[in-house]
Every structure is written in structure tokens, then in C-alpha cells.
Design a protein around this motif. Structure first.
Motif, mmCIF file in Angstrom:
data_model
loop_
_atom_site.group_PDB
_atom_site.id
_atom_site.type_symbol
_atom_site.label_atom_id
_atom_site.label_comp_id
_atom_site.label_asym_id
_atom_site.label_seq_id
_atom_site.Cartn_x
_atom_site.Cartn_y
_atom_site.Cartn_z
ATOM 1 N N GLN A 251 -2.989 -4.500 -8.322
ATOM 2 C CA GLN A 251 -1.523 -4.674 -7.980
ATOM 3 C C GLN A 251 -1.181 -3.217 -7.624
ATOM 4 O O GLN A 251 -0.281 -3.162 -6.662
ATOM 5 C CB GLN A 251 -0.998 -5.011 -9.364
ATOM 6 C CG GLN A 251 0.597 -4.927 -9.281
ATOM 7 C CD GLN A 251 1.159 -5.399 -10.534
ATOM 8 O OE1 GLN A 251 0.580 -5.609 -11.520
ATOM 9 N NE2 GLN A 251 2.586 -5.308 -10.780
ATOM 10 N N LEU A 252 -1.620 -2.215 -8.394
ATOM 11 C CA LEU A 252 -1.194 -0.862 -7.956
ATOM 12 C C LEU A 252 -1.525 -0.585 -6.539
ATOM 13 O O LEU A 252 -0.915 0.014 -6.064
ATOM 14 C CB LEU A 252 -1.952 0.184 -9.034
ATOM 15 C CG LEU A 252 -1.547 -0.107 -10.497
ATOM 16 C CD1 LEU A 252 -2.205 0.958 -11.317
ATOM 17 C CD2 LEU A 252 0.042 0.335 -10.552
ATOM 18 N N TYR A 253 -2.947 -1.058 -6.261
ATOM 19 C CA TYR A 253 -3.430 -0.655 -4.613
ATOM 20 C C TYR A 253 -2.507 -1.265 -3.732
ATOM 21 O O TYR A 253 -1.959 -0.766 -2.767
ATOM 22 C CB TYR A 253 -4.866 -1.215 -4.706
ATOM 23 C CG TYR A 253 -5.215 -1.064 -3.241
ATOM 24 C CD1 TYR A 253 -5.425 -2.235 -2.261
ATOM 25 C CD2 TYR A 253 -5.828 -0.092 -2.897
ATOM 26 C CE1 TYR A 253 -5.880 -1.873 -1.067
ATOM 27 C CE2 TYR A 253 -6.248 0.187 -1.519
ATOM 28 C CZ TYR A 253 -6.192 -1.033 -0.533
ATOM 29 O OH TYR A 253 -6.688 -0.665 0.689
ATOM 30 N N SER A 254 -1.938 -2.534 -3.843
ATOM 31 C CA SER A 254 -1.155 -3.246 -2.962
ATOM 32 C C SER A 254 0.224 -2.512 -2.881
ATOM 33 O O SER A 254 1.036 -2.736 -1.802
ATOM 34 C CB SER A 254 -0.914 -4.795 -3.544
ATOM 35 O OG SER A 254 -0.484 -4.993 -4.839
ATOM 36 N N GLU A 255 0.610 -1.991 -3.704
ATOM 37 C CA GLU A 255 2.086 -1.206 -4.062
ATOM 38 C C GLU A 255 1.756 0.026 -3.177
ATOM 39 O O GLU A 255 2.824 0.678 -2.840
ATOM 40 C CB GLU A 255 2.621 -1.086 -5.244
ATOM 41 C CG GLU A 255 2.910 -2.617 -5.942
ATOM 42 C CD GLU A 255 3.408 -2.498 -7.230
ATOM 43 O OE1 GLU A 255 3.724 -1.525 -7.798
ATOM 44 O OE2 GLU A 255 3.712 -3.396 -7.957
ATOM 45 N N MET A 256 0.632 0.720 -3.724
ATOM 46 C CA MET A 256 0.534 2.108 -3.082
ATOM 47 C C MET A 256 0.089 2.407 -1.410
ATOM 48 O O MET A 256 0.401 3.103 -0.687
ATOM 49 C CB MET A 256 -0.560 2.775 -3.770
ATOM 50 C CG MET A 256 0.096 3.115 -5.368
ATOM 51 S SD MET A 256 -1.134 3.953 -6.504
ATOM 52 C CE MET A 256 -1.365 5.433 -5.446
ATOM 53 N N ASP B 279 -0.776 4.437 3.837
ATOM 54 C CA ASP B 279 -1.081 4.171 5.372
ATOM 55 C C ASP B 279 -0.002 4.873 6.155
ATOM 56 O O ASP B 279 -0.077 5.562 7.098
ATOM 57 C CB ASP B 279 -0.617 2.675 5.646
ATOM 58 C CG ASP B 279 -1.773 1.791 5.191
ATOM 59 O OD1 ASP B 279 -2.928 2.250 4.623
ATOM 60 O OD2 ASP B 279 -1.837 0.649 4.798
ATOM 61 N N GLY B 280 1.396 5.173 5.659
ATOM 62 C CA GLY B 280 2.275 5.711 6.232
ATOM 63 C C GLY B 280 2.069 7.227 6.303
ATOM 64 O O GLY B 280 2.273 7.894 7.239
ATOM 65 N N LYS C 63 -2.177 11.384 11.280
ATOM 66 C CA LYS C 63 -2.839 11.205 12.813
ATOM 67 C C LYS C 63 -1.934 11.762 14.115
ATOM 68 O O LYS C 63 -2.361 12.254 14.973
ATOM 69 C CB LYS C 63 -3.332 9.601 13.051
ATOM 70 C CG LYS C 63 -3.862 9.432 14.080
ATOM 71 C CD LYS C 63 -4.196 7.898 14.221
ATOM 72 C CE LYS C 63 -5.352 7.401 15.394
ATOM 73 N NZ LYS C 63 -5.517 6.179 15.244
ATOM 74 N N HIS C 64 -0.454 11.174 13.824
ATOM 75 C CA HIS C 64 0.248 11.606 14.604
ATOM 76 C C HIS C 64 0.438 13.276 15.065
ATOM 77 O O HIS C 64 0.479 13.547 16.089
ATOM 78 C CB HIS C 64 1.787 11.093 14.497
ATOM 79 C CG HIS C 64 2.636 11.474 15.436
ATOM 80 N ND1 HIS C 64 2.715 10.989 16.697
ATOM 81 C CD2 HIS C 64 3.819 12.144 15.232
ATOM 82 C CE1 HIS C 64 4.093 11.768 17.290
ATOM 83 N NE2 HIS C 64 4.570 12.100 16.460
ATOM 84 N N MET C 65 0.503 13.736 14.032
ATOM 85 C CA MET C 65 0.509 15.350 14.096
ATOM 86 C C MET C 65 -0.735 15.926 14.685
ATOM 87 O O MET C 65 -0.637 16.901 15.484
ATOM 88 C CB MET C 65 0.757 15.843 12.844
ATOM 89 C CG MET C 65 2.266 15.472 12.299
ATOM 90 S SD MET C 65 3.768 15.904 13.386
ATOM 91 C CE MET C 65 3.320 17.667 13.306
ATOM 92 N N ARG C 66 -1.963 15.407 14.291
ATOM 93 C CA ARG C 66 -3.018 15.943 14.918
ATOM 94 C C ARG C 66 -3.310 15.684 16.471
ATOM 95 O O ARG C 66 -3.524 16.462 17.081
ATOM 96 C CB ARG C 66 -4.119 15.214 14.292
ATOM 97 C CG ARG C 66 -5.815 15.676 14.611
ATOM 98 C CD ARG C 66 -6.563 15.075 13.801
ATOM 99 N NE ARG C 66 -6.575 15.346 12.293
ATOM 100 C CZ ARG C 66 -7.193 14.620 11.332
ATOM 101 N NH1 ARG C 66 -7.926 13.611 11.821
ATOM 102 N NH2 ARG C 66 -6.818 14.750 10.158
ATOM 103 N N ASN C 67 -2.850 14.385 16.846
ATOM 104 C CA ASN C 67 -2.827 14.100 18.112
ATOM 105 C C ASN C 67 -1.683 14.916 19.077
ATOM 106 O O ASN C 67 -2.010 15.350 20.027
ATOM 107 C CB ASN C 67 -2.520 12.781 18.440
ATOM 108 C CG ASN C 67 -3.445 11.584 18.116
ATOM 109 O OD1 ASN C 67 -4.539 12.284 17.771
ATOM 110 N ND2 ASN C 67 -3.257 10.364 17.660
#
Length: 514
Positions: free
Chosen positions: A72-77, A82-83, A89-93
């Protein structure tokens, strides 16, 4: 009638929630991106007056026995994780794109990931500088040979070297403009910055057009670098007559182990200045003053000033040695017999007829490289070399250069290849001069029989030696099975159809047993 309140259930893990905030976030995103403000207002008014029902996102509660709380904690976190990963990843690119678009304006923080242990701003400048020159970044070694460095780049490099405290190797060889800008400050800035590179152990300034003025600037920095172990100044012909400006400071480089001054057109005054400082270089194990004509007249002074008992490499090729100089070299070789790894006296005509003196001084020997190119060796010299090999005194020899000795007869070559004792040999050169040629039919069978006793052989040079069709095929077949590189003149190699028509059975029958 009153009833006692029921006990609340105990929870070891996370408490179940009536609703999840993730649903509200998703609904808000839908309102913001899809629905208009008027539609949103009418929908909220309908909910307020009871015309529509509001859907509440129920929480999913799993049993604690099978790890439900953790799931449950994993699904909520997970959405938050991911965000965050997407943003990283966006800043590195974005940073990588900026580096490729304009290397000059890249922020220093963009190099934090590639630098790993180097976190300072100076390392970022070095990365930009090396990327512009097409070189690989290394915090311990800077190789900038053949880069055509300008005065501006030298000034920039000098400012960066001072920010690399762990720099061990600096190579700026083969940059012709390196010392042409001494007066403008480029070279002076570079050598002055070396005083901050306290970990520097190797400095290469080969073929840089060094002048006496540049040696004066270099010497001042060497006094601050006692840890330097290798100094390469070869192929700088313009420093002739000014070596004394450097030798004055070399006495302070107490850890110097290797000094390379070959092909520098050293004068007699230069050599005398070098001889005066050699007793102070107690750690010296390699001195290369080859290809300097004046060296031949001071060999006896050089070897008397050197710590010969620890010398590993002392080449004197192309030094115009006299009989007195050759005798001094033989004496030094006898003292350094337990350490000397390389003996190179190529192009010294005085060796012819006197090779026995040198070979006797090298017994027992640990020499791995023996070069006697164009020494006017005789058949007797070659037979004496064969006798030394037969006794196993050159068992550690890996490279043997006997090229350009056309005075050696067939008996001498036969004796050498039949002697044995060369099991460690990897490189052999018995080529003739470009203007001469001779048949090898007399000693080629001895070479073919000796090949199985040379398991480490990787290269065999036999240029200008001629052989008939069958002999060439036999040699080529033996070396092909061993993957040995055979160097012969293309015009002497067989191209006739008769050689190609020899059968494999006849070749195998003609080979010596291994």
C-alpha cells in the motif's frame, strides 16, 4: 440504554485512510486541462444542491500478513518517485544538450556527474578545454601531444594545471608553438603553474622547440617539484648550448629516475654541465643522450659520474664513439651487469671486431634488449655471440637487432641460429641495407630448425635477403603456423604461380620436426 464503546483496532503498520489524495490530484488535473470554468461552476452547484453525488475514492486496505501495508505504501509513494525521476532525467538531458551546443557557456555543475571524485570548478574547466581539443579527460594524466597549442590555450592550460592537485602526468610534446610565445607569457604561465602540481611525476616536452630561455623558465619550476621522476626533453635541437640553465636546477630534483635528452644537438659545454650535476641525481636509473655526436668524446666522463651500479638503460647509439669511449662503456656495463636491461650501441662502427669485450662484460646478464644495428660486425663477432647464447647467458633476451651488418658471413648466421639459448626472444631483425641484397640459402635451414626453440617469437625482419621459391614457401609456412610477423621486401616476395602450386604435403615433409 448505553453500551460501552468498542475498542479501536490496533495497527502495526500504516493506518487505512478513507480516501486517497491521489484521486483528488487527478480530478484537479482533469478540471484544469479539460473542463471549462463555466462547466466546473455548474457541476459544483449541482453537487451542492444534491442533484449529483460526489464519488469518493476509497482506500484499498490489504492484510498485514502478506505484506499488504508495504504494498500500500509503495503504491502511494510510487507516483511521487516516478515524478522525481522524470524531473532528474529531464534536467540531465537538458544539461547534455547545452554542453554539445555551446561548450564555452556550460555551467560547471554540469560536470559533477562525470567528474565523480572531482567536485571543484577547476575540473569542469579542464573538461571543457580537453573536449574542445578532442582529448579524453583524466584527473591524473593530461596528454596534449600534437594539439598545436596556441599562446592563448597555453595561458588557459597554465591556469587550470594549478587547480589539479592530483595531476601525475603532463604531456605537451610535439607542439611547435609551445616555446615561440615565451615572451608573451604562454609558456611561462604553464611552467610556473607546475609549482602547484605537487603530485607531478612525469613531464614530457619532446619536440617542442625548447630554447635556452625556455629552459631557464622551466628550471625555476622544477626546483618546486622534487617528486618528478621522469623528464623527457628529447628532439629539441634549439636548446644546444643552453643546457646549463637547466642543470643548475636539476640538482634539486632528487627523485629523478629517467632523463631523456636524445637528439638535442648537445654541445661539449652542455655535456660538461650535465656531468657536473649527475652525482647529485642519486635515484637516476635511465639516461638517454643518444644521437648526440659530441657524446662519443665524453663517454668515459659520463659513466664515471653516473651511479652505474643501478642503471637500467644507458643507450649510446649514434654517438660517434672512439676506442676509449667503447672501453669506458664496457667497464660501465661490467659494473651494471646485474641491473642493465637495455644495451643499444647501434651505428657505432668501433664495435666491429670488439664485440667480445662487451659480451664478456655482460655475463651473467639480465639484458632484455640488445641492439647492434650497423656496427660493422664480423663473422667472428657473430660466432662469439653464438657462444654466449649457447651458455645461456642471454636467456632473458627479448629483442635482438643485428640489421645492416653485411660483413657477417654465412657461417656467422648459421652459428647464431644453431646455438639456441634464445627461448625468450620476441623480436629479431637481420635485415640488410636498402642498397644491398644477398641470398640466405646457406643459413635458412638453421633458422627453420631454430624456430621451434623460440616459442615467444612474434616478429622476424629479413629485408633484402633473397631465397628461391621453395625456401620462401617453407619459411612462410612455418611462420604462418606460429602467427609470426615476417617483414620482407614486397619485390622479393614470390608472386609466381609455381610457388603457389606447391602442395601442402610437400611443405609438411620439408619442415623440421617441432
Amino acid at each position: 440504554m448505553s453500551h460501552p464503546a468498542e475498542a479501536e483496532p490496533a495497527w502495526d503498520g500504516a493506518l487505512p485512510r478513507q480516501s486517497s489524495s491521489v484521486g483528488y490530484i487527478a480530478k484537479a488535473d482533469e478540471y484544469y486541462t479539460v473542463k471549462s470554468r463555466s462547466e466546473l461552476m455548474f457541476e459544483k452547484q449541482s453537487e451542492r444542491h444534491g442533484f449529483t453525488t460526489r464519488v469518493t475514492h476509497a482506500a484499498l486496505v490489504k492484510s498485514q500478513d502478506d505484506g499488504g501495508v508495504t504494498d500500500q505504501l509503495y503504491s502511494e509513494m510510487k507516483p511521487a518517485v516516478d515524478g522525481a525521476n522524470y524531473i532528474i532525467k529531464h534536467m540531465r538531458n537538458k544539461n547534455e544538450y547545452e554542453v554539445s551546443a555551446n561548450n564555452q557557456n556550460v555551467p560547471m555543475l554540469c560536470f559533477a556527474a562525470s567528474a565523480e571524485s572531482e567536485r571543484d570548478v577547476g575540473w569542469g574547466r579542464v573538461c571543457v578545454f580537453l573536449k574542445r581539443l578532442g582529448k579524453k579527460a583524466d584527473s591524473k594524466s593530461l596528454s596534449l601531444a600534437h594539439c598545436d597549442l596556441t599562446a592563448t590555450e597555453l595561458l588557459e592550460l597554465g591556469g587550470m594545471v594549478a587547480t589539479l592537485p592530483r595531476l601525475c602526468v603532463l604531456d605537451v610534446s610535439c607542439n611547435a608553438q609551445l616555446t615561440q610565445e615565451v615572451d608573451t607569457g604562454g609558456f611561462r604561465e604553464l611552467v610556473s603553474s607546475l609549482s602547484h602540481a605537487t603530485s607531478l611525476t612525469t613531464l614530457r616536452l619532446q619536440a617542442c622547440g625548447l630554447t635556452p630561455d625556455s629552459l631557464d623558465a622551466l628550471g625555476g619550476s622544477l626546483r618546486c617539484l622534487p617528486s618528478v621522476g621522469e623528464l623527457h626533453l628529447s628532439c629539441n635541437k634549439l636548446l644546444a648550448g643552453g643546457l646549463s640553465r637547466l642543470t643548475f636546477h636539476l640538482a634539486h630534483v632528487t627523485h629523478l629516475e629517467r632523463l631523456d635528452l636524445h637528439l638535442c644537438c648537445l654541445t661539449r659545454d652542455d655535456l660538461e654541465a650535465l656531468i657536473q650535476v649527475l652525482p647529485s641525481l642519486t635515484a637516476l636509473t635511465e639516461l638517454d643522450v643518444s644521437s648526440n655526436k659530441e657524446v662519443g668524446g665524453v663517454v668515459h666522463l659520463l659513466v664515471s659520474a653516473l651511479p652505474v651500479t643501478q642503471m637500467r638503460r644507458l643507450p649510446f647509439n649514434s654517438c660517434y664513439m672512439s676506442n676509449k669511449s667503447f672501453t669506458a662503456l664496457v667497464y660501465a656495463s661490467a659494473l651494471a651487469v646485474s641491473y642493465l636491461r637495455t644495451v643499444d650501441i647501434s651505428w657505432c662502427k668501433v664495435v666491429g671486431g670488439h664485440l667480445a669485450l662487451l659480451l664478456d662484460a655482460l655475463q651473467p646478464s639480465v639484458v632484455s634488449e640488445l641492439r647492434l644495428c650497423s656496427c660493422e660486425l664480423t663473422t667472428d663477432d657473430m660466432q662469439h655471440l653464438a657462444a654466449v647464447c649457447r651458455r645461456g647467458c642471454l636467456s632473458s633476451l627479448r629483442a635482438l637487432d643485428l640489421s645492416y651488418n653485411s660483413l657477417v658471413g654465412d657461417n656467422g648466421w648459421c652459428s647464431l641460429f644453431a646455438a639456441g639459448g634464445l627461448g625468450s626472444l620476441e623480436d629479431v631483425d637481420v635485415s640488410l641495407r636498402p642498397s644491398t641484397s644477398a641470398p640466405c640459402s646457406a643459413w635458412l635451414p638453421a633458422l627453420l630448425r631454430a624456430l621451434p626453440q623460440m616459442p615467444a617469437l612474434a616478429r622476424l625482419a629479413m629485408q633484402r635477403w633473397t631465397a628461391d621459391c621453395q625456401e620462401r614457401e617453407q619459411l612462410r609456412y612455418c611462420l604462418k603456423k606460429r602467427s609470426v610477423l615476417l617483414e620482407r621486401d614486397p619485390d622479393l616476395q614470390d608472386t609466381s604461380s609455381a610457388c603457389k602450386g606447391n602442395s601442402q604435403e610437400s611443405l609438411e615433409e620439408s619442415q623440421p620436426e617441432e
